[in-house]
Design an enzyme around this catalytic site. Structure first.
Site, PDB file in Angstrom:
ATOM      1  N   PRO A   1      -4.047  -2.288  -9.480  1.00 12.85           N
ATOM      2  CA  PRO A   1      -4.331  -3.157  -8.363  1.00 12.85           C
ATOM      3  C   PRO A   1      -3.152  -3.735  -7.597  1.00 12.85           C
ATOM      4  O   PRO A   1      -2.601  -4.742  -7.991  1.00 12.85           O
ATOM      5  CB  PRO A   1      -5.118  -4.296  -9.011  1.00 12.85           C
ATOM      6  CG  PRO A   1      -4.641  -4.345 -10.430  1.00 12.85           C
ATOM      7  CD  PRO A   1      -3.998  -3.051 -10.737  1.00 12.85           C
ATOM      8  N   GLU A   2      -2.771  -3.148  -6.481  1.00 16.13           N
ATOM      9  CA  GLU A   2      -2.030  -3.903  -5.473  1.00 16.13           C
ATOM     10  C   GLU A   2      -3.054  -4.078  -4.352  1.00 16.13           C
ATOM     11  O   GLU A   2      -4.217  -3.680  -4.515  1.00 16.13           O
ATOM     12  CB  GLU A   2      -0.748  -3.163  -5.053  1.00 16.13           C
ATOM     13  CG  GLU A   2       0.239  -3.070  -6.241  1.00 16.13           C
ATOM     14  CD  GLU A   2       1.681  -2.697  -5.893  1.00 16.13           C
ATOM     15  OE1 GLU A   2       2.087  -2.896  -4.737  1.00 16.13           O
ATOM     16  OE2 GLU A   2       2.398  -2.217  -6.780  1.00 16.13           O
TER      17      GLU A   2
END
Length: 269
Positions: free
Chosen positions: A2-3
DNA sequence: GTGTCATGCGTAT
DNA sequence: TACGCCTGACACG
């Protein structure tokens, strides 16, 4: 993984598949049982994202806030009948006529009030995937105030929202900036360049579901999606390997507990 | 099986 | 600056 691009992509895909549906919601793991009971049988009205935060809008003015942290994952199954048994860690699951969604490992999965959401949004800086007027000026102003290393400031979600450890290293490379340089010493055109890189490259990431920063033309490929694992990034996790542009060995160090990588030639101090 | 590591972040020291 | 928390994938024996 997750970015910000992961969160915006999840929001888009969930919106497309589930918005408008009445869903059965539960918490196989049990840690979101009360929330799930509250949501069960309601219609999901919308999904939106800001930085690394995602919001589910439910019928009856209920908002669920999700932050994936380092480990969180959304899994979407297009056929609920064929969805596997949820793992022990499945925090929230929903099932509807157009599929199922499993969430595991999030740092946050909670029903929040409008006030709590407002407070949260106040802490979130400009998001390259949701650009608003004046964002670039805000980013410039934040950087100009900081003496901490540029790469460290780029992880501060109040300065730019959505950048994570991979993108920050890659943006510094592409902008030709030593990640250890004090943020306020980075000149304005370079800050603008970094901001523009974040907009264009995170958009690519959002579209293809993967972080690719290498220019496809540089490696004889047609589009970012064609690049193989191991040739998608310039510096991230490439310590000791040779720079794709100048062949110097990639360096790495730790900044505030996060590792960062750079090319000593392409990113002079 | 155990140990290590990871694209994050809040809190304590 | 360090630690805890969240989970899963992988290397190793």
């Amino acid at each position: 993984m997750p970015e910000g691009h992961t969160i915006h992509r999840a929001a888009r895909l969930q919106r497309r598949r589930f918005a408008g549906e009445v869903l059965e919601v539960d918490s196989p793991q049990g840690r979101f049982s009360d929330g799930a009971a509250e949501l069960n049988g309601r219609r999901l009205e919308g999904v939106d994202a800001l930085g690394k935060h995602l919001f589910h809008r439910w019928e009856g003015d209920l908002t669920v806030h999700i932050h994936l942290g380092l480990f969180g994952k959304f899994k979407v199954f297009t056929d609920a009948e064929k969805a596997p048994e949820p793992s022990d860690g499945t925090r929230m699951r929903w099932v509807g006529s157009s599929g199922a969604m499993y969430l595991s490992g999030p740092t946050a999965c909670e029903i929040i009030s409008a006030e709590q959401e407002e407070e949260l949004r106040q802490r979130i800086g400009p998001d390259p995937l949701a650009v608003r007027k004046g964002d670039l000026e805000r980013v410039k102003a934040s950087l100009a105030r900081r003496s901490t290393p540029i790469a460290q400031v780029l992880l501060d979600q109040a300065v730019v929202a959505g950048i994570g450890n991979v993108y920050r290293a890659e943006f510094c490379f592409l902008a030709g900036v030593d990640p250890r340089m004090p943020a306020r010493e980075v000149d304005e055109p370079t800050v603008e360049h970094i901001w523009n890189l974040s907009i264009s490259l995170m958009k690519v990431g959002e579209r293809i579901g993967r972080i690719v920063t290498v220019d496809p033309a540089e490696v004889g490929a047609k589009k970012p999606g064609d690049l193989r694992r191991g040739s998608r990034l310039y510096v991230y996790k490439r310590a000791g390997q040779s720079c794709r542009r100048c062949t110097a060995p990639i360096m790495s160090t730790e900044l505030a507990n996060r590792r960062v990588w750079w090319c000593p030639t392409c990113q002079p101090s």
